[in-house]
Design an enzyme around this catalytic site. Structure first.
Site, PDB file in Angstrom:
ATOM      1  N   GLY A  34      55.270  83.338 -12.166  1.00  0.00           N
ATOM      2  CA  GLY A  34      56.381  83.550 -11.241  1.00  0.00           C
ATOM      3  C   GLY A  34      56.843  82.224 -10.673  1.00  0.00           C
ATOM      4  O   GLY A  34      56.190  81.185 -10.843  1.00  0.00           O
ATOM      5  N   LEU A  35      57.966  82.254 -10.004  1.00  0.00           N
ATOM      6  CA  LEU A  35      58.532  81.042  -9.424  1.00  0.00           C
ATOM      7  C   LEU A  35      57.625  80.469  -8.335  1.00  0.00           C
ATOM      8  O   LEU A  35      56.804  81.178  -7.755  1.00  0.00           O
ATOM      9  CB  LEU A  35      59.903  81.339  -8.822  1.00  0.00           C
ATOM     10  CG  LEU A  35      61.036  81.692  -9.793  1.00  0.00           C
ATOM     11  CD1 LEU A  35      62.234  82.226  -9.024  1.00  0.00           C
ATOM     12  CD2 LEU A  35      61.431  80.471 -10.624  1.00  0.00           C
ATOM     13  N   SER A  36      57.816  79.200  -8.050  1.00  0.00           N
ATOM     14  CA  SER A  36      57.151  78.593  -6.910  1.00  0.00           C
ATOM     15  C   SER A  36      57.574  79.342  -5.645  1.00  0.00           C
ATOM     16  O   SER A  36      58.762  79.600  -5.438  1.00  0.00           O
ATOM     17  CB  SER A  36      57.555  77.115  -6.795  1.00  0.00           C
ATOM     18  OG  SER A  36      56.972  76.522  -5.658  1.00  0.00           O
ATOM     19  N   GLY A  37      56.613  79.729  -4.831  1.00  0.00           N
ATOM     20  CA  GLY A  37      56.931  80.464  -3.613  1.00  0.00           C
ATOM     21  C   GLY A  37      56.934  81.971  -3.785  1.00  0.00           C
ATOM     22  O   GLY A  37      57.196  82.701  -2.823  1.00  0.00           O
ATOM     23  N   SER A  38      56.634  82.452  -4.981  1.00  0.00           N
ATOM     24  CA  SER A  38      56.655  83.897  -5.227  1.00  0.00           C
ATOM     25  C   SER A  38      55.380  84.592  -4.744  1.00  0.00           C
ATOM     26  O   SER A  38      55.309  85.821  -4.752  1.00  0.00           O
ATOM     27  CB  SER A  38      56.860  84.184  -6.716  1.00  0.00           C
ATOM     28  OG  SER A  38      55.797  83.644  -7.493  1.00  0.00           O
ATOM     29  N   GLY A  39      54.384  83.813  -4.350  1.00  0.00           N
ATOM     30  CA  GLY A  39      53.151  84.393  -3.818  1.00  0.00           C
ATOM     31  C   GLY A  39      51.995  84.446  -4.786  1.00  0.00           C
ATOM     32  O   GLY A  39      50.964  85.048  -4.491  1.00  0.00           O
ATOM     33  N   SER A  41      49.585  82.349  -5.899  1.00  0.00           N
ATOM     34  CA  SER A  41      48.271  81.858  -5.481  1.00  0.00           C
ATOM     35  C   SER A  41      47.682  82.711  -4.362  1.00  0.00           C
ATOM     36  O   SER A  41      46.477  83.006  -4.361  1.00  0.00           O
ATOM     37  CB  SER A  41      48.363  80.391  -5.027  1.00  0.00           C
ATOM     38  OG  SER A  41      48.694  79.557  -6.112  1.00  0.00           O
ATOM     39  N   SER A 108      54.021  78.715 -15.157  1.00  0.00           N
ATOM     40  CA  SER A 108      54.063  78.967 -16.607  1.00  0.00           C
ATOM     41  C   SER A 108      55.432  79.520 -17.006  1.00  0.00           C
ATOM     42  O   SER A 108      55.554  80.690 -17.373  1.00  0.00           O
ATOM     43  CB  SER A 108      52.934  79.905 -17.055  1.00  0.00           C
ATOM     44  OG  SER A 108      52.768  81.015 -16.228  1.00  0.00           O
TER      45      SER A 108
END
Length: 201
Positions: A34-39, A41, A108
């Protein structure tokens, strides 16, 4: 990537199935994308905590953390992104062979790279989890301030801004991470794992 001709595969004395039986659960890769900031991690670590507390051998491979060591020599060009995912795929396969559940949290961005990781594993060893959150919402969150830098031109080749993100066509689990909190998203993944009899909680 080139491979030396002077290496021979050495079979281990302990099988993957034996390790699974000792651990009491299936081993597999849960691949968050998913995009950066999508949660990714945050959800991955919430899921890992839930699994760990229920006796599952689990480890999280996080994109930023891995770039501090194993992939510290890679940048963010398309080729380096592909090599980043290739290496993680190989490491994740080792965890699976060791009988563990490994959770990865990487943008990814390219379908082909995720597909290649899938081919490294068995049919029941790769679960693609798409943290589905719009670019607008991810950019509004911007937890690391990266979108702001990308918009200013301080970061080049940033996924979602001037580098593409290719959404999964048929992920095993699609999470509405814009509407649900991390605990709810982790619960959705747990439900899938239990439905497949990969784990029993």
């Amino acid at each position: 990537m080139t491979q030396s001709s002077n290496v021979t595969w050495h079979e281990q004395s302990i099988t993957k199935q034996e390790r699974r039986e000792r651990n009491g659960h299936h081993s597999l890769v849960i691949w968050f994308t998913g995009l950066s900031g999508s949660g990714k991690s945050t959800i991955a670590n919430e899921l890992a905590r839930r699994l760990y507390e229920n006796g599952v051998q689990v480890y999280v491979l996080d994109g930023d953390n891995v770039r501090h060591g194993l992939n510290g020599d890679l940048g963010f060009s398309d080729d380096d992104r592909r090599e980043n995912i290739r290496r993680i795929g190989e490491v994740a396969k080792l965890f699976t062979d060791a009988g563990s559940v490994v959770i990865t949290a990487f943008i990814s961005p390219f379908k082909e790279d995720r597909s290649q990781v899938r081919t490294l594993l068995g049919a029941d060893e790769f679960v693609e989890v798409f943290a589905d959150c719009s670019l607008e919402q991810c950019e509004a969150r911007d937890p690391k301030g990266l979108y702001k830098k990308a918009r200013k031109g301080e970061i080049k080749g940033f996924t979602g801004i001037d580098s593409p993100y290719e959404e999964p066509d048929q992920p095993e689990v699609r999470l509405d991470s814009s509407a649900k909190n991390p605990a709810e998203c982790a619960e959705d993944v747990l439900r899938y794992l239990q439905e497949k009899n990969y784990i029993r909680l």
